[in-house]
Write an enzyme that holds these catalytic residues in place. Structure first.
Site, PDB file in Angstrom:
ATOM      1  N   GLY A 161     -65.847  55.081 -65.276  1.00 31.77           N
ATOM      2  CA  GLY A 161     -65.508  53.670 -65.450  1.00 31.77           C
ATOM      3  C   GLY A 161     -65.045  53.324 -66.855  1.00 31.77           C
TER       4      GLY A 161
ATOM      5  CE  LYS B  33     -50.228  64.136 -78.419  1.00 27.86           C
ATOM      6  NZ  LYS B  33     -50.126  63.773 -79.850  1.00 27.86           N
TER       7      LYS B  33
ATOM      8  CD  GLU C 260     -62.371  61.021 -63.275  1.00 24.79           C
ATOM      9  OE1 GLU C 260     -63.170  60.420 -62.560  1.00 24.79           O
ATOM     10  OE2 GLU C 260     -62.287  60.821 -64.494  1.00 24.79           O
TER      11      GLU C 260
ATOM     12  CG  ASN D  42     -62.484  60.272 -57.885  1.00 27.52           C
ATOM     13  OD1 ASN D  42     -63.238  60.195 -58.858  1.00 27.52           O
ATOM     14  ND2 ASN D  42     -61.267  59.815 -57.913  1.00 27.52           N
TER      15      ASN D  42
ATOM     16  NE  ARG E  42     -65.294  57.294 -55.016  1.00 27.04           N
ATOM     17  CZ  ARG E  42     -64.985  57.566 -56.267  1.00 27.04           C
ATOM     18  NH1 ARG E  42     -65.637  58.494 -56.931  1.00 27.04           N
ATOM     19  NH2 ARG E  42     -64.017  56.914 -56.891  1.00 27.04           N
TER      20      ARG E  42
ATOM     21  NE  ARG F   7     -59.277  49.007 -54.972  1.00 21.74           N
ATOM     22  CZ  ARG F   7     -60.110  49.881 -55.521  1.00 21.74           C
ATOM     23  NH1 ARG F   7     -61.204  49.453 -56.134  1.00 21.74           N
ATOM     24  NH2 ARG F   7     -59.858  51.171 -55.469  1.00 21.74           N
TER      25      ARG F   7
END
Ligand code: MV4
Length: 446
Positions: free
Chosen positions: A164, A201, A288, A290, A292, A338
């Site tokens: 986050g 970087k 990264e 996730n 889920r 959203r």
């Protein structure tokens, strides 16, 4: 296949999972906090148990209570949804020790990818491009200085446990580096109990593109193309779409293949999202994974025609994937907005309370994933998202037109919401022309 599943979540994703189970002929056990008692969607489950007081730490995050509901409810598996316990490797392990299937990756794969530094190491092994960065963890200011001079400022200090946007600091020069290092460390230590950091970087004004992957228990791994999530504010995504406007067909192919290599290398199973940032020259870098199902999964469902929640359940139950890579289309354009109970005019301040009247949009190409209705009380304890408006069109121009029309039809009276902001973004020339990066909303609307 499973006869009965516990849905360890609330709101729209709980309803989404209950619906998928019903279609698969699987019974569901729902859980609810005292703040969600009596919620309409709970009636669609076969059984529902209260797991505690309103605050998440006292209910939806209370492992003992969730497991008790699963035991009493006599389920064979738990679907965690997103948020709450979805990426908690300890909870995943508790499920295993109770002989309840966790619908997701193994605890080992989850832990390996949850640590950002070990995920980056895996990416390197899988020959997936990563941002030029330190070989491993950075423990001293001397190491940090040396690295910063190798790749040149600005650099980004990232906590291995970052999430986050917490535990990240940019440094533009030697002087700033020392305090940035200390700040990232202490913030990560306070937020995650882990102060370990590494350096990269800093990529300025990146776009955020992520690849959806499914992997079964038999070694089959496929991608379901990408989603562009560059329209975000303070690490909260506002709009997601597929295909991405930020990449060429060649980059798309390379990125999707890289995501599949990453997931195969990690021996990961079930649904995963591999996140990348794309720089101004179109180069992409892994950031990264996730581990889920994600909020924005419907965008992928609309372009591929594949129900991701059903696939998660079937994979966990041991079924082989029913399709091969060549069978997965990316057809037309899907966009998701959203809808949050927030006031964009008051710094996105949450706006809980009673929905006096709700009018849901419909028609060709429109999907509204939501658990709310006229008379529903939006509790103040949870994420402010009250629904996701998803559209599918043959072209991007058509998808934007359908979304504009659907946003005009949507009426939520009694509480503030983000629909008017979405209309503004969708009519902005930068969005229409597909020229937005992750700084667009903050530069343009706040
Ligand atoms: C970056 C970056 C620029 N350079 N890494 C933000 C969340 C975290 N998971 C990774 N993030 C970023 N990593 C380098 N080397 C910029 C971001 C970033 C960002 C990434 C994706 C979506 C939105 C973002 C908003 C601000 C910063």
């Amino acid at each position: 296949m499973y006869q009965r599943i516990l849905v360890a979540n609330r709101g729209e994703i709980a309803l989404r999972i209950i619906r998928a189970c019903r279609e698969l002929g699987i019974e569901t056990v729902a859980i609810f906090s005292e703040a969600d008692r009596g919620a309409q969607y709970l009636e669609l489950a076969d059984e529902a148990f209260c797991v505690g007081p309103p605050k998440p730490v006292d209910s939806y995050l209370r492992i003992a209570n969730v497991i008790s509901a699963a035991e009493v409810g006599n389920v064979q598996a738990i679907h965690p949804g997103y948020g709450f316990l979805a990426e908690n490797a300890h909870f995943n392990e508790v499920c295993r020790s109770c002989k309840i299937d966790f619908i997701g990756p193994t605890p080992e794969a989850m832990a390996k990818l949850g640590d950002k530094n070990s995920a980056r190491e895996l990416a390197r092994q899988a020959k997936v491009p990563v941002v030029p960065g330190s070989a491993g963890l950075v423990t001293s200011i001397e190491e940090a200085r040396q690295f910063a001079h190798e790749v040149d400022f600005p650099v980004l200090i990232k906590a291995v446990a970052c999430g986050g946007g917490k535990g990240m600091r940019v440094a533009a020069n030697d002087l700033a580096l020392q305090s940035a290092l200390q700040q990232a460390r202490s913030e990560a230590e306070a937020a995650f109990g882990n102060g370990a950091v590494y350096l990269e970087k800093y990529i300025e004004q990146p776009r955020h593109v992520e690849v959806q992957v499914l992997a079964d228990l038999h070694g089959n791994v496929v991608h379901l193309w990408e989603r562009d999530c560059s329209v975000q504010r303070r690490h909260q995504k506002l709009i997601e779409e597929s295909p991405s406007q930020s990449i060429t067909p060649e980059t798309r192919q390379l990125m999707c293949e890289a995501a599949v290599r990453m997931i195969s290398e990690a021996e990961y199973t079930n649904a995963a999202t591999v996140e990348f940032i794309v720089d101004r020259d179109g180069n992409f870098y892994f950031i990264e994974v996730n581990a889920r199902i994600q909020v924005e999964h419907p965008v992928t469902e609309m372009v591929t025609g594949i129900d991701l929640i059903k696939q998660q359940i079937l994979i966990a139950g041991g079924q082989p994937l029913p399709f091969q890579q060549e069978d997965i289309p990316q057809r037309g354009v899907a966009i998701e907005c959203r809808i949050n109970a927030e006031d964009p005019k008051k710094n996105f301040q949450p706006s809980p309370g009673k929905i006096e009247r709700l009018i849901v949009p419909g028609g060709f190409g429109v999907r509204f994933d939501s658990h709310v209705h006229s008379g529903y009380f939006v509790p103040p304890y949870y994420d402010s998202m009250i629904g996701k408006l998803i559209v599918h069109g043959a072209t991007r121009d058509e998808a934007i037109a359908i979304m504009q029309r659907a946003l005009l039809e949507l009426r939520v009276e009694g509480i503030k919401n983000t629909s008017a902001l979405h209309r503004e973004i969708l009519s902005h020339s930068a969005f229409v022309e597909g020229r937005v990066d992750t700084t667009f909303v903050e530069r343009t609307f706040t």
